[in-house]
Design an enzyme around this catalytic site. Structure first.
Site, PDB file in Angstrom:
ATOM      1  N   ASP A 139      44.109  62.220  36.986  1.00 36.59           N
ATOM      2  CA  ASP A 139      43.527  62.301  38.326  1.00 36.59           C
ATOM      3  C   ASP A 139      44.592  62.092  39.407  1.00 36.59           C
ATOM      4  O   ASP A 139      44.368  62.399  40.573  1.00 36.59           O
ATOM      5  CB  ASP A 139      42.475  61.194  38.500  1.00 36.59           C
ATOM      6  CG  ASP A 139      41.054  61.731  38.521  1.00 36.59           C
ATOM      7  OD1 ASP A 139      40.873  62.914  38.875  1.00 36.59           O
ATOM      8  OD2 ASP A 139      40.139  60.956  38.192  1.00 36.59           O
TER       9      ASP A 139
ATOM     10  N   LYS B 119      33.477  69.089  34.173  1.00 35.08           N
ATOM     11  CA  LYS B 119      34.837  68.787  33.714  1.00 35.08           C
ATOM     12  C   LYS B 119      34.918  68.921  32.195  1.00 35.08           C
ATOM     13  O   LYS B 119      35.862  69.498  31.656  1.00 35.08           O
ATOM     14  CB  LYS B 119      35.238  67.368  34.151  1.00 35.08           C
ATOM     15  CG  LYS B 119      35.459  67.244  35.641  1.00 35.08           C
ATOM     16  CD  LYS B 119      35.670  65.808  36.102  1.00 35.08           C
ATOM     17  CE  LYS B 119      35.738  65.756  37.626  1.00 35.08           C
ATOM     18  NZ  LYS B 119      35.938  64.413  38.183  1.00 35.08           N
TER      19      LYS B 119
ATOM     20  N   GLN C 164      35.286  58.462  36.387  1.00 35.05           N
ATOM     21  CA  GLN C 164      34.602  59.106  37.509  1.00 35.05           C
ATOM     22  C   GLN C 164      34.263  58.070  38.585  1.00 35.05           C
ATOM     23  O   GLN C 164      33.702  57.022  38.288  1.00 35.05           O
ATOM     24  CB  GLN C 164      33.324  59.811  37.001  1.00 35.05           C
ATOM     25  CG  GLN C 164      32.599  60.632  38.042  1.00 35.05           C
ATOM     26  CD  GLN C 164      33.384  61.848  38.535  1.00 35.05           C
ATOM     27  OE1 GLN C 164      34.281  62.348  37.873  1.00 35.05           O
ATOM     28  NE2 GLN C 164      33.055  62.319  39.718  1.00 35.05           N
TER      29      GLN C 164
END
Ligand code: GUN
Length: 290
Positions: free
Chosen positions: A120, A53, A97
């Site tokens: 997200d 990422k 995460q």
């Protein structure tokens, strides 16, 4: 080129080039999109995902900030870090995460992220907006799958989409996004009876169950579009999906490989969400980079 294959890497790269151009436009106006990633603990798979990422965001021209915390970190410490990032005008996207260590309440952590920076698409505000069709950050994997369907000119309207898996990150939002595009949607999951009965009716079959090569040709209707979200290791340690690719390929009209299908699109859509956040801020002039 195999015309049955949905090449997520190639499609992702085209979209990443478009993103890069828009990032450059923002930078020319003095606003650099910034993505902050919080990772807790030392799970190797999570570290690999986060590295990818970060690398991708830097390649797109964005600012990338990594916050690494020990597995023993308190929930309070994470919440404080998030509060700082919420207030940081150089950060347009915040990602924590998952999974987090057991002593930390994931829901509380997600709720602490400013929904305007929730790239997200996990915050309940974004999930709620998505379900009622309002502008929202979309969960990156289902958003990426929609882009794969669009860019391969796969018709969604009026088609029967069957989704296997009901996670908050993939299955549930996937169904909603397809419903909004006028598909008829069936959700299947671990308690579904006679799975093959349902999957054989799918014009579009989306598989997110986490079991290597589980879906065989017998599960699939002739001509179906098959999207494999799985990421597993087979008996030889090779990466493979939830779909038995070699078995299903002939029967499908289009199919995603693993690796190189859905995976590259997930990060691409994370970049897209971060870009959109930065564009909103820079155009409204709410926060400007110095
Ligand atoms: N863990 C597995 N997939 C994801 C994802 O898309 N976002 C975050 N934050 N964590 C994950």
């Amino acid at each position: 080129m195999d015309e049955k294959l949905i090449d997520g890497r190639a499609i992702g790269n085209i979209i990443r080039e478009e993103i890069k151009e828009r990032v450059q436009n923002l930078k020319n106006k003095g606003c650099t999109p910034g993505l902050a990633v919080i990772i807790v603990g030392d799970d190797p798979a999570s570290h690999t995902y986060v590295k990818n990422k970060q690398k991708s965001s830097v390649e797109a021209g964005m600012k990338s900030e990594l916050i690494q915390l020990a597995a023993t970190v308190s929930e309070q410490e994470i919440l404080e870090r998030i509060a700082q990032l919420n207030d940081d005008d150089t950060i347009h996207g915040i990602l924590v995460q998952l999974p987090l260590p057991k002593h930390i309440d994931e829901n509380r952590v997600i709720l602490a992220i400013d929904s305007a920076k929730d790239v997200d698409g996990f915050h309940p505000v974004n999930v709620g907006k998505m379900i009622i069709g309002q502008n929202a950050y979309l969960s990156c994997t289902p958003y990426g799958i929609i882009k794969l369907l669009e860019r391969t000119n796969t018709q969604i309207k009026g088609k029967h989409a069957v989704i296997i898996g009901r996670s908050n990150i993939v299955g549930k939002p996937m169904g909603q996004l397809l419903l909004q595009r006028d598909a008829t949607v069936t959700y299947c999951h671990s308690r579904t009876k006679d799975l093959a009965h349902h999957t054989k009716q799918a014009d579009i079959l989306i598989v997110a169950i986490g079991m290597a090569k589980f879906i065989k040709a017998d599960h699939v209707k002739e001509g179906a579009v098959v999207i494999d979200v799985g990421m597993n290791r087979d008996e030889n340690g090779k990466l493979c999906g939830d779909v038995d690719f070699d078995d299903v390929k002939e029967k499908s009209s289009l199919i995603t490989p693993v690796p190189g299908g859905v995976g590259p699109m997930t990060i691409t859509m994370l970049l897209k969400n971060t870009l959109l956040s930065a564009e909103r801020v820079c155009v409204s002039g709410k926060h400007e980079d110095k």
